[in-house]
Write an enzyme that holds these catalytic residues in place. Structure first.
Site, PDB file in Angstrom:
ATOM      1  N   GLN A 270     -26.077 -11.455 -16.666  1.00 12.74           N
ATOM      2  CA  GLN A 270     -26.500 -10.995 -17.992  1.00 12.74           C
ATOM      3  C   GLN A 270     -27.589 -11.911 -18.562  1.00 12.74           C
ATOM      4  O   GLN A 270     -27.354 -13.108 -18.758  1.00 12.74           O
ATOM      5  CB  GLN A 270     -25.320 -10.956 -18.956  1.00 12.74           C
ATOM      6  CG  GLN A 270     -24.221  -9.986 -18.575  1.00 12.74           C
ATOM      7  CD  GLN A 270     -23.091 -10.655 -17.815  1.00 12.74           C
ATOM      8  OE1 GLN A 270     -23.318 -11.551 -17.007  1.00 12.74           O
ATOM      9  NE2 GLN A 270     -21.871 -10.231 -18.089  1.00 12.74           N
TER      10      GLN A 270
ATOM     11  N   GLN B 158     -30.254  -7.666 -15.157  1.00 20.25           N
ATOM     12  CA  GLN B 158     -29.038  -7.142 -15.773  1.00 20.25           C
ATOM     13  C   GLN B 158     -29.119  -7.307 -17.294  1.00 20.25           C
ATOM     14  O   GLN B 158     -29.474  -8.382 -17.793  1.00 20.25           O
ATOM     15  CB  GLN B 158     -27.806  -7.866 -15.235  1.00 20.25           C
ATOM     16  CG  GLN B 158     -26.493  -7.328 -15.790  1.00 20.25           C
ATOM     17  CD  GLN B 158     -25.268  -7.904 -15.089  1.00 20.25           C
ATOM     18  OE1 GLN B 158     -25.378  -8.491 -14.020  1.00 20.25           O
ATOM     19  NE2 GLN B 158     -24.102  -7.728 -15.682  1.00 20.25           N
ATOM     20  N   ASP B 159     -28.798  -6.204 -18.017  1.00 22.07           N
ATOM     21  CA  ASP B 159     -28.760  -6.234 -19.486  1.00 22.07           C
ATOM     22  C   ASP B 159     -30.131  -6.518 -20.118  1.00 22.07           C
ATOM     23  O   ASP B 159     -30.241  -7.306 -21.058  1.00 22.07           O
ATOM     24  CB  ASP B 159     -27.746  -7.267 -19.982  1.00 22.07           C
ATOM     25  CG  ASP B 159     -26.312  -6.875 -19.691  1.00 22.07           C
ATOM     26  OD1 ASP B 159     -26.108  -5.831 -19.056  1.00 22.07           O
ATOM     27  OD2 ASP B 159     -25.404  -7.623 -20.088  1.00 22.07           O
TER      28      ASP B 159
ATOM     29  N   ARG C 254     -22.770   4.397 -17.029  1.00 17.65           N
ATOM     30  CA  ARG C 254     -21.320   4.217 -16.916  1.00 17.65           C
ATOM     31  C   ARG C 254     -20.785   3.839 -18.290  1.00 17.65           C
ATOM     32  O   ARG C 254     -21.500   3.275 -19.124  1.00 17.65           O
ATOM     33  CB  ARG C 254     -20.971   3.172 -15.856  1.00 17.65           C
ATOM     34  CG  ARG C 254     -21.505   1.766 -16.122  1.00 17.65           C
ATOM     35  CD  ARG C 254     -21.007   0.805 -15.054  1.00 17.65           C
ATOM     36  NE  ARG C 254     -21.501  -0.560 -15.266  1.00 17.65           N
ATOM     37  CZ  ARG C 254     -21.011  -1.626 -14.645  1.00 17.65           C
ATOM     38  NH1 ARG C 254     -20.009  -1.497 -13.778  1.00 17.65           N
ATOM     39  NH2 ARG C 254     -21.507  -2.830 -14.870  1.00 17.65           N
TER      40      ARG C 254
ATOM     41  N   ASP D 126     -26.867  -1.938 -15.898  1.00 16.74           N
ATOM     42  CA  ASP D 126     -26.635  -1.721 -17.339  1.00 16.74           C
ATOM     43  C   ASP D 126     -27.849  -2.169 -18.159  1.00 16.74           C
ATOM     44  O   ASP D 126     -27.712  -2.788 -19.216  1.00 16.74           O
ATOM     45  CB  ASP D 126     -25.398  -2.493 -17.818  1.00 16.74           C
ATOM     46  CG  ASP D 126     -24.158  -2.168 -17.022  1.00 16.74           C
ATOM     47  OD1 ASP D 126     -24.094  -1.093 -16.416  1.00 16.74           O
ATOM     48  OD2 ASP D 126     -23.235  -3.017 -16.992  1.00 16.74           O
TER      49      ASP D 126
END
Length: 565
Positions: A358, A380-381, A470, A402
């Site tokens: 993250q 990520q993120d 998701r 994500d």
């Protein structure tokens, strides 16, 4: 000084609450619905059992109950902030990660007090359905309060060294979240109109220009170039109505010392506090260059516009990450919570890399905020669409897992979304939407965008499975419409978070998409997934309907389509 001012504000709120606490239900106006028992009204909330423990055991109507719970919520938010301050006073016994998690919670708790005070002032003044615009404001604030609570809890839970703090705060956080959920449910039932009243969208010509507010008539070449570069992009659009973008002042950030400031944060500090939009935007022109800064735009720097020299020309970069002992919330290179923020022609990066997990490029918790012709680059993120109402137009978003996540009411229009090369063994997920309550007016909507592999992924010999989204939280809501989906999208389209979590409560939908990845024949079989073939249903997720954008986007000067494209 800031701490003293806030303590005074908290004390004022306490006095305000104490005065109202002396009122009985019978003292409030109840002229819109018939009185009902707590048991009956609680059936309209997500947790009827908890709701009954909150409400006094006497008959009232939805407005009386709603006022009571919002008032109680405001009182609880003050108490929770005091608890956080007590833990922070013992900071010498805490690890850096625990302190950071607490500071995140404190910032979010302060915002909650602001939102709840505004909400109470509204519900206390009327016992009837509000206008769509006003109801949307308060529903947005009450939705954000729940998001802030969840963010605080998430930060504490994943910080192993915050065990003792987590133990003391988890139960209050849980109970307060349930109380705020009751407030949101009762507000939705009593004050929100059944159908939003929107301005009818018509594709008529839009003309954009900037109005020089308090600036001298004779502008420097650089200042003139800002107006021309931003205006030129907009003048080619052909929709909407005539607008003028008001600017109160312009400052320039340049690393070579030729501007007013050499750092972005210094320019933000110079912006007026709590300025009204009627005064015009405070415009910060950030010249080309790589700015290694962690930028934070606090809640009091409202109606700020930041304009760069273009994607990959004006670059704001950092490398904070979760692996390096930051909370996800605090890993952002650029973070904004001030309402009315507009960014144009800027690249935002987090260079921590996929191995650091993250690592956020931008965290946006600014209401009525807009990003136009910007690029968001991380793994990520990447883009944390944390809360409140947001609009993104003609932006580029790069990431792996994500990489568009959060719980805002966020719409991406005419954007390029680029899945990039993840770590070995990972799969790619574009969205992780965090709606946690059925009454939150939040969701991630992607319209007329293009989803293609970034060059580094497209040229790789290994195939990585790529999914549209998701469910991060129970009522996750994501819609793709009129969007090009390339062949990298897995035929199932969507993927579970863990087991059957949220699969019976989420809302995922696709409408009128194109490209080799848009075939819905083999999509997931969850009952909560919708291949929409009805334009009426899909219209709920357009910019004009979902964001009531005609009420606020025109003032930004950013082009948009209110309906289908």
């Amino acid at each position: 000084m800031a701490s003293k001012l806030f303590n005074f504000f908290a004390f004022s709120c306490f006095v305000f609450l104490a005065l109202f606490a002396s009122l009985s239900f019978a003292d409030t106006q109840s002229n819109s619905t018939s009185p009902v028992s707590p048991e009956t009204i609680c059936k309209s909330t997500p947790d009827p059992h908890f709701c009954k423990t909150v409400l006094p055991n006497q008959t009232a109507n939805v407005y009386d109950y709603g006022r009571y719970t919002v008032r109680k919520s405001l009182s609880q938010s003050r108490k929770f902030l005091s608890m956080i301050d007590k833990y922070l006073k013992k900071s010498s016994t805490l690890t850096n990660s625990a302190i950071q998690a607490l500071e995140d919670c404190r910032q979010l708790a302060e915002l909650n007090m602001d939102f709840l005070l505004s909400s109470f002032q509204t519900v206390n003044n009327t016992s009837k359905t509000l206008s769509s615009a006003k109801a949307e404001d308060i529903q947005t604030f009450l939705s954000a309060i729940l998001t802030n609570e969840q963010t605080c809890l998430d930060g504490l839970q994943v910080t192993a060294s915050a065990w003792s703090v987590r133990k003391g705060l988890t139960l209050p956080l849980s109970n307060d979240t349930k109380l705020y959920s009751v407030s949101l449910a009762l507000f939705t039932k009593g004050w929100v109109p059944k159908k939003k009243q929107n301005t009818t969208w018509k594709p008529i010509k839009r003309q954009h220009s900037f109005r020089n507010g308090r600036l001298p008539l004779k502008m420097s070449r650089k200042t003139q170039a800002i107006y021309e570069s931003v205006s030129r992009r907009k003048l080619i659009q052909s929709q909407g109505v005539n607008e003028v973008v008001a600017v109160s002042d312009i400052v320039t950030v340049s690393q070579d010392g030729s501007g007013n400031f050499t750092t972005i944060n210094d320019a933000i500090s110079a912006a007026p506090n709590n300025s009204a939009l009627t005064a015009g935007y405070f415009l910060i022109y950030v010249t080309a260059g790589v700015y290694e800064e962690y930028v934070y735009i606090a809640k009091n720097k409202r109606n700020l516009m930041m304009v760069g020299d273009g994607i990959n020309q004006t670059i704001i970069t950092g490398n904070r990450s979760f692996v390096d002992d930051n909370t996800t919330f605090n890993s952002a290179t650029f973070a904004v919570v001030a309402a009315g923020f507009v960014a144009v022609n800027i690249t935002f990066r987090n260079t921590a890399g996929a191995i650091k997990h993250q690592a956020v490029a931008v965290r946006n918790g600014a209401d009525l905020s807009t990003f136009y012709s910007c690029s968001f680059e991380a793994y990520q993120d990447t883009l944390y669409t944390h809360s409140l109402r947001q609009f993104y137009r003609e932006c580029d978003i790069y990431g792996t897992v994500d990489f568009i996540f959060g719980n805002a009411a966020a719409i991406f229009q005419n954007c390029n979304i680029y899945p990039r090369l993840p770590m070995s063994g990972q799969y790619i997920v574009i969205t992780a939407q965090g709606r946690s309550d059925p009454n939150q007016n939040t969701g991630t909507l992607i319209q007329n965008c293009s989803i293609r592999a970034a060059d580094e992924l497209a040229s790789n010999n290994i195939t990585f499975q790529t999914y549209l989204g998701r469910p991060w939280k129970n009522f996750s809501r994501t819609v793709y419409m009129e969007t090009f989906l390339d062949s990298l999208i897995n035929p199932a389209g969507w993927i579970a978070w863990s087991g059957d979590f949220a699969l019976s409560t989420l809302y995922y939908a696709e409408y009128d998409n194109t490209g080799p990845g848009s075939n819905t024949t083999n999509r997931v079989s969850w009952p909560t997934y919708h291949a929409i073939n009805n334009a009426t249903e899909a219209a709920n997720f357009t910019v004009a309907n979902f964001l009531l954008a005609d009420d606020w986007l025109p003032q930004t000067g950013v082009p948009y389509n209110g309906g289908f494209i």
